[in-house]
Design an enzyme around this catalytic site. Structure first.
Site, PDB file in Angstrom:
ATOM      1  N   ASP A  73     -12.104  -6.657  -4.744  1.00  0.00           N
ATOM      2  CA  ASP A  73     -11.184  -6.899  -3.393  1.00  0.00           C
ATOM      3  C   ASP A  73     -10.636  -5.323  -3.025  1.00  0.00           C
ATOM      4  O   ASP A  73     -10.721  -5.168  -1.569  1.00  0.00           O
ATOM      5  CB  ASP A  73      -9.944  -7.456  -3.860  1.00  0.00           C
ATOM      6  CG  ASP A  73      -9.363  -7.007  -5.244  1.00  0.00           C
ATOM      7  OD1 ASP A  73      -9.697  -6.026  -5.800  1.00  0.00           O
ATOM      8  OD2 ASP A  73      -8.324  -8.006  -5.547  1.00  0.00           O
ATOM      9  N   ASP A 483      -1.324  -2.156 -12.245  1.00  0.00           N
ATOM     10  CA  ASP A 483      -1.582  -3.487 -12.913  1.00  0.00           C
ATOM     11  C   ASP A 483      -2.038  -3.368 -14.454  1.00  0.00           C
ATOM     12  O   ASP A 483      -1.646  -4.356 -15.170  1.00  0.00           O
ATOM     13  CB  ASP A 483      -2.844  -4.006 -12.215  1.00  0.00           C
ATOM     14  CG  ASP A 483      -2.644  -4.410 -10.766  1.00  0.00           C
ATOM     15  OD1 ASP A 483      -1.420  -4.569 -10.599  1.00  0.00           O
ATOM     16  OD2 ASP A 483      -3.705  -4.616 -10.074  1.00  0.00           O
TER      17      ASP A 483
END
Length: 888
Positions: A73, A483
């Site tokens: 992404d 993350d």
């Protein structure tokens, strides 16, 4: 998990791109230096993490075996290399001004000409991305690209990015391609192999679905548009356009359209189900079935209900083939694949089943009946059709010890990409929010035996990097990542065993070490609940949580005193704070605004610095009080990064700015009282220091900057008087404005942050081994070593031990190899701070680059975990090379 992916990218942008977006045109200084482009030929690699981000798409070529691609992404695209069982990056050439083109919304591999591959690129459809999308085309499998700009934006990191593929090549006439666009832009077509594009004006539906119409940022309120294109190859002949084409639209009432005349006219497919979005449409042309995976949401995070349907292309019959009743779904379906060797075999994923795990379904009778990857026996106990081996990427366990029905490692989450190899029914790959998993014995599923799931992700590096540190001793690299928190790399060529834990921050926003006591490390970051700060007293090997001041909502920035005696923290949600010791209590700093970036002087333990909105602040009392400097002309915005030089008190470098104001690199030698702007730099966004060049007295400077009209990574060995570009146009990695640091132990080595391509490091010719591996040892004199072997923890069948090796002789070691034999046949399972090998009971541990040199009177340590049976007796003898060591 991967839910923080949006925040990682957006916060990185908010901090470094929105305020300081690389401009198309910027004012040049009259004394701009002449810059040697790629004057020093660097070798670039990744510090290995292996994965770390969401992989929404995997594409196998239908005519050539072992040709496969993966899209990410925000981290570019990759091609599978069968010989090495690894991925090679394809979009490292994307430059600063087009950083959004590292987001890949779709990929298409040409079955007619396998050398051709296409990528639809663009990261955001709203204002966050300054450029429009593009379709990249390659005739050499992604080694080089040509670009066709589009008149609209694409959203590789937008909601709905796991649907697809939105880009497709006509399998009969490969000069024809279709692209589904978001934002109400409709369906687009190219008839010249992607060189030019025009809208298919006859297509009747541009999509209606938005995730959140109330979102004023334009992120969640964008129309997700046209989401997939599928050709029925049986309705065409070679070199003539395929006649039947199916298109998926983000519209719950009108999700599937078809053309039967080569795209001239289109109609809604009659009898189709409503109330759901069709994430995928996969055609089995042999049996005449179009399979569709439906969800009530666009994903990749959301989805509460879902169905699987089969459309018979020859009769127009719709059949609900869902493996569970609608009432029993708490997830949507997305991952969808057909076994091209056995087309009656179809598989699908419950992509949004976060808890207790994702689910994978398999049918061998075209969806008539299904089996699951796992089932409950008696709740909460599970029976799995698979085993998982993450030994190659051990951090995928996330250090978790969940209670049933959860297991570690998880089978996955956000599993929107699922593909059976069209040439090998036993091989399957699927993407998760953190990796690519795969199996090479998938067909064991049907025989009732377990298939093995392993990471198939080596070479694919997809972390967003917020901060980097290379201490003068200990591990060569500490990272702050989005993350997955971050890692302590003792060897850049190996995947670390675990991310930071205690606390397990989802995203680490800042970290620092004490310059004169590098074993003391602090990190801060984001967490749904719990402390936002952690401390280490062993160079980041082990951590313990600190306490939060009242009101803290996020990490912000943190600074450690030069001697580790105190810390200053500027968290989100609260003002700047200071503490002595390890943060058991905090006091508010005065004289400095909330949200300031903070750093420490690297010599004076009581001096700290801050910056906010054009003002530089200085504290000389350990962070209790700050005073605004009178320095003027600094950037007015907050897109600024600064650092103090190790070894010299009051030597500060500041980089940052924006194209509509002050932008560049500033230097202070009086602790921030005054700054001088370097006239030979047009723009600079980071600053870092490395080992001085041979014969130089000042440390090497590194920056991500624009110099002489060229954007790149630059090095100076003369205190900024002249600069050399050390990357090249093939190695740009989009946005590199998060962090940079040199290595204080290896001249020329530099660590560069990216926003999705992981940690990149570069070595100039002659730097060294290029990765942190061992060097050949120089044996010390007889009797010049002492070993302390200590078991620090033991449990049934396993144990942990620390080994300390001391140089008790009179000469320095420039490399070492320590050997011993386990008396009870113990086995090492994981070893850190050294390389090792084991043959039977015999073990050899060897230095890494950074701990090869051991001075007389000094020692080096490493640790390991192992297994034992029967007994766990300590080794009685150790040899350094061929010489025996004393045992303490």
């Amino acid at each position: 998990m991967r839910r923080a992916r949006i925040l990682t990218a957006v916060l990185a942008l908010a901090a470094g791109l929105l305020a300081g977006t690389p401009p198309a045109v910027a004012a040049s200084t009259p004394e701009a230096a002449t810059t040697a482009v790629a004057a020093d030929t660097y070798t670039w690699k990744n510090a290995r993490v292996d994965g770390g981000g969401f992989v929404p798409g995997i594409v196998f070529n239908r005519s050539e075996k072992n040709l496969a691609y993966a899209r990410t992404d925000i981290g570019g695209a990759y091609r599978w290399v069968q010989a090495s069982k690894s991925w090679t990056p394809l979009l490292d050439s994307v430059g600063w001004n087009e950083w959004g083109h590292t987001g890949v919304v779709s990929l298409a591999s040409d079955a007619v000409d396998p050398d051709k591959v296409y990528a639809a690129v663009g990261t955001y459809t709203n204002s966050w991305d300054p450029t429009n999308g593009a379709v990249l085309r390659s005739a050499d499998r992604g080694a080089s690209w040509r670009k066709a700009d589009l008149p609209f934006k694409l959203g590789g990191n937008m909601p709905g990015r796991g649907m697809g593929e939105r880009l497709a090549v006509d399998p009969n006439r490969n000069s024809v391609l279709y692209l589904g666009a978001p934002s109400g832009k409709g369906l687009w077509r190219s008839t010249d192999s992607g060189a030019s594009w025009s809208q298919v004006t006859a297509f009747p539906n541009v999509g209606t679905y938005v995730q959140d119409p109330t979102d004023t940022s334009g992120y969640a309120s964008d129309n997700q548009g046209i989401v997939w294109v599928t050709f029925d190859e049986s309705t065409g002949i070679s070199k003539s356009p395929t006649q039947t084409i199916y298109v998926g639209v983000a519209d719950k009432d009108n999700a599937v359209y078809r053309s039967t005349d080569g795209g001239a006219t289109w109609s809604r497919l009659a009898g189709q189900p409503t109330g759901y979005l069709a994430h995928k449409g996969v055609l089995d042309a042999a049996n005449g079935y179009l399979y569709l995976a439906y969800s009530d949401k666009g994903g990749p995070y959301d989805g509460g209900k879902g169905r699987l349907w089969r459309y018979a292309t020859r009769t127009g019959t719709w059949t609900d083939i869902s493996p569970v009743a609608e009432a029993d779904t708490y997830y949507g379906f997305s991952g969808l694949t057909v076994d091209r060797q056995h087309p009656g075999t179809v598989m699908a994923t419950a992509y949004s089943s976060w808890w207790p795990d994702t689910q994978i379904f398999r049918s061998t009778d075209s969806g008539g009946t299904w089996t699951k990857a796992w089932d409950y026996t008696s709740y909460p106990n599970r029976s799995n059709r698979y085993t998982t081996d993450v030994s190659s990427v051990p951090w995928l366990t996330f250090g978790a010890t969940p209670s049933p029905p959860e297991q570690t490692p998880k089978l996955g989450w956000m599993t929107e990409a699922l593909e059976i190899d069209p040439f090998d029914s036993a091989r399957m790959m699927y993407g998760t929010g953190a990796t690519i998993y795969g199996t090479k014995n998938l067909t064991d599923w049907d025989g009732g035996t377990q298939f093995t799931v392993k990471p198939m992700v080596q070479g694919l590096e997809e972390t967003a990097v917020n901060d980097l540190a290379s201490p003068p001793s200990g591990a060569p690299l500490l990272s702050a990542l989005g993350d997955i928190g971050g890692f302590r790399h003792t060897d850049l060529t190996k995947v670390p065993s675990m991310m930071y834990t205690s606390p397990n921050l989802t995203t680490t926003t800042s970290l620092d070490y004490a310059e004169s006591n590098p074993d003391t490390v602090v990190r801060v970051g984001d967490l749904d609940s719990g402390p936002h700060i952690g401390f280490s007293t062993d160079n980041g090997a082990n951590w313990f949580s600190g306490s939060d001041p009242s009101g803290v909502t996020g990490g912000g920035t943190v600074a450690a005193a030069a001697d580790g005696s105190r810390f200053v923290w500027s968290p989100a949600g609260a003002g700047v704070q200071y503490t002595t010791g390890f943060g058991t209590s905090w006091s508010a700093s005065s004289g400095i605004p909330a949200g300031a970036v903070v750093e420490s002087d690297r010599v004076d333990p009581k001096t700290f610095y801050g910056f906010k909105s054009g003002k530089f602040y200085v504290s000389s009392d350990g962070g209790a009080t700050f005073t605004a400097s009178s320095a003027a002309g600094l950037p007015s915005g907050d897109s600024v990064r600064f650092k103090a030089l190790p070894g010299t008190e009051g030597d500060v470098w500041l980089a940052g700015g924006a194209s509509d104001g002050a932008y560049g690199l500033w230097h202070s030698t009086d602790g921030g009282a005054t700054f001088t702007k370097l006239s030979n730099i047009e723009q600079a966004d980071t600053i870092g220091f490395g080992k001085a060049a041979p014969g130089a007295s000042y440390q090497t400077l590194f920056t991500s900057a624009k110099i002489g009209g060229v954007r790149g990574i630059f090095r100076s060995t003369d205190e900024g008087a002249t600069w050399t570009r050390i990357n090249d146009d093939a190695h740009q990695w989009g946005w590199t404005g998060g962090a940079i640091t040199g290595d204080p132990r290896i001249y020329g080595r530099v660590y560069v942050s990216t926003n999705g391509r992981g940690i990149v490091y570069g070595d100039s010719p002659g730097t060294g081994d290029g990765g942190g591996g061992g060097t050949d040892p120089t044996p010390p004199p007889t009797g010049a070593c002492t070993v302390n072997y200590r078991i620090t923890n033991q449990w049934s069948g396993g144990f942990q031990a620390d080994v300390s090796l001391a140089n008790t002789g009179s000469a320095a070691w420039h490399g070492w190899t320590l050997g011993w034999t386990f008396p009870d046949g113990q086995k090492i399972t994981q070893l850190w701070n050294a390389d090792h090998s084991q043959s039977g009971a015999a073990v050899t541990a060897k230095n890494l680059t950074w701990n090869a040199n051991v001075a007389p009177g000094s020692s080096v340590s490493f640790g390991f975990t192992g297994s034992w049976t029967g007994a766990n007796t300590k080794p009685a003898a150790f040899k350094l090379g061929s010489e025996s060591c004393a045992v303490s």
